[in-house]
Design a protein around this motif. Structure first.
Motif, PDB file in Angstrom:
ATOM      1  N   TYR A   6       0.868  -1.178   0.000  1.00  0.00           N
ATOM      2  CA  TYR A   6       0.000   0.000   0.000  1.00  0.00           C
ATOM      3  C   TYR A   6       0.901   1.223   0.000  1.00  0.00           C
ATOM      4  CZ  TYR A   6      -3.393   3.448   1.744  1.00  0.00           C
ATOM      5  OH  TYR A   6      -4.178   4.556   1.903  1.00  0.00           O
ATOM      6  N   LYS A   7       0.674   2.099  -0.958  1.00  0.00           N
ATOM      7  CA  LYS A   7       1.453   3.334  -1.081  1.00  0.00           C
ATOM      8  C   LYS A   7       2.960   3.076  -1.053  1.00  0.00           C
ATOM      9  CE  LYS A   7      -1.949   6.661   0.544  1.00  0.00           C
ATOM     10  NZ  LYS A   7      -2.222   7.781   1.448  1.00  0.00           N
ATOM     11  N   GLY A   8       3.380   2.007  -1.719  1.00  0.00           N
ATOM     12  CA  GLY A   8       4.802   1.712  -1.809  1.00  0.00           C
ATOM     13  C   GLY A   8       5.401   1.051  -0.582  1.00  0.00           C
ATOM     14  N   GLN A   9       4.595   0.795   0.436  1.00  0.00           N
ATOM     15  CA  GLN A   9       5.072   0.121   1.638  1.00  0.00           C
ATOM     16  C   GLN A   9       4.559  -1.317   1.622  1.00  0.00           C
ATOM     17  OE1 GLN A   9       7.134   1.642   3.910  1.00  0.00           O
ATOM     18  NE2 GLN A   9       7.078   3.390   2.540  1.00  0.00           N
ATOM     19  N   THR A  45      -6.963  -2.832   6.955  1.00  0.00           N
ATOM     20  CA  THR A  45      -7.342  -1.455   7.272  1.00  0.00           C
ATOM     21  C   THR A  45      -6.335  -0.838   8.233  1.00  0.00           C
ATOM     22  OG1 THR A  45      -9.691  -1.911   6.924  1.00  0.00           O
ATOM     23  CG2 THR A  45      -9.147  -0.002   8.290  1.00  0.00           C
ATOM     24  N   ALA A  46      -5.927  -1.600   9.256  1.00  0.00           N
ATOM     25  CA  ALA A  46      -4.942  -1.101  10.219  1.00  0.00           C
ATOM     26  C   ALA A  46      -3.617  -0.818   9.526  1.00  0.00           C
ATOM     27  CB  ALA A  46      -4.755  -2.113  11.350  1.00  0.00           C
ATOM     28  N   PHE A  47      -3.232  -1.666   8.581  1.00  0.00           N
ATOM     29  CA  PHE A  47      -2.006  -1.461   7.817  1.00  0.00           C
ATOM     30  C   PHE A  47      -2.085  -0.165   7.028  1.00  0.00           C
ATOM     31  CE2 PHE A  47      -0.074  -2.690   3.522  1.00  0.00           C
ATOM     32  CZ  PHE A  47       1.161  -2.145   3.807  1.00  0.00           C
ATOM     33  N   HIS A  48      -3.190   0.069   6.339  1.00  0.00           N
ATOM     34  CA  HIS A  48      -3.360   1.303   5.564  1.00  0.00           C
ATOM     35  C   HIS A  48      -3.262   2.522   6.474  1.00  0.00           C
ATOM     36  CE1 HIS A  48      -5.710  -0.904   2.146  1.00  0.00           C
ATOM     37  NE2 HIS A  48      -4.473  -1.326   2.264  1.00  0.00           N
TER      38      HIS A  48
END
Length: 63
Positions: A6-9, A45-48
């Motif tokens: 997500y977003k490069g991570q 969701t927590a990761f995002h």
């Protein structure tokens, strides 16, 4: 083990059978950001949210 991006991570999300929760950490910055949840959907969701928080901290530090 599940690898999510997500977003490069990237994050590793695993199921802890003993505690019956999903736990995860963001690859390369595990000491700074970890997360846990009751379902895989909640873990994602927590990761995002963790990535968004981390990127916000970086942006503030950069000025």
């Amino acid at each position: 083990m599940n690898l999510r991006e997500y977003k490069g991570q990237s994050a590793v999300i695993e199921f802890d059978a003993e505690d019956e929760i999903f736990v995860g950490h963001i690859a390369g910055i595990a000491d700074l950001i970890g997360f846990h949840a009751n379902t895989l959907a909640e873990a994602e969701t927590a990761f995002h949210e963790a990535v968004d928080d981390y990127l916000e901290i970086l942006a503030k530090a950069a000025g």
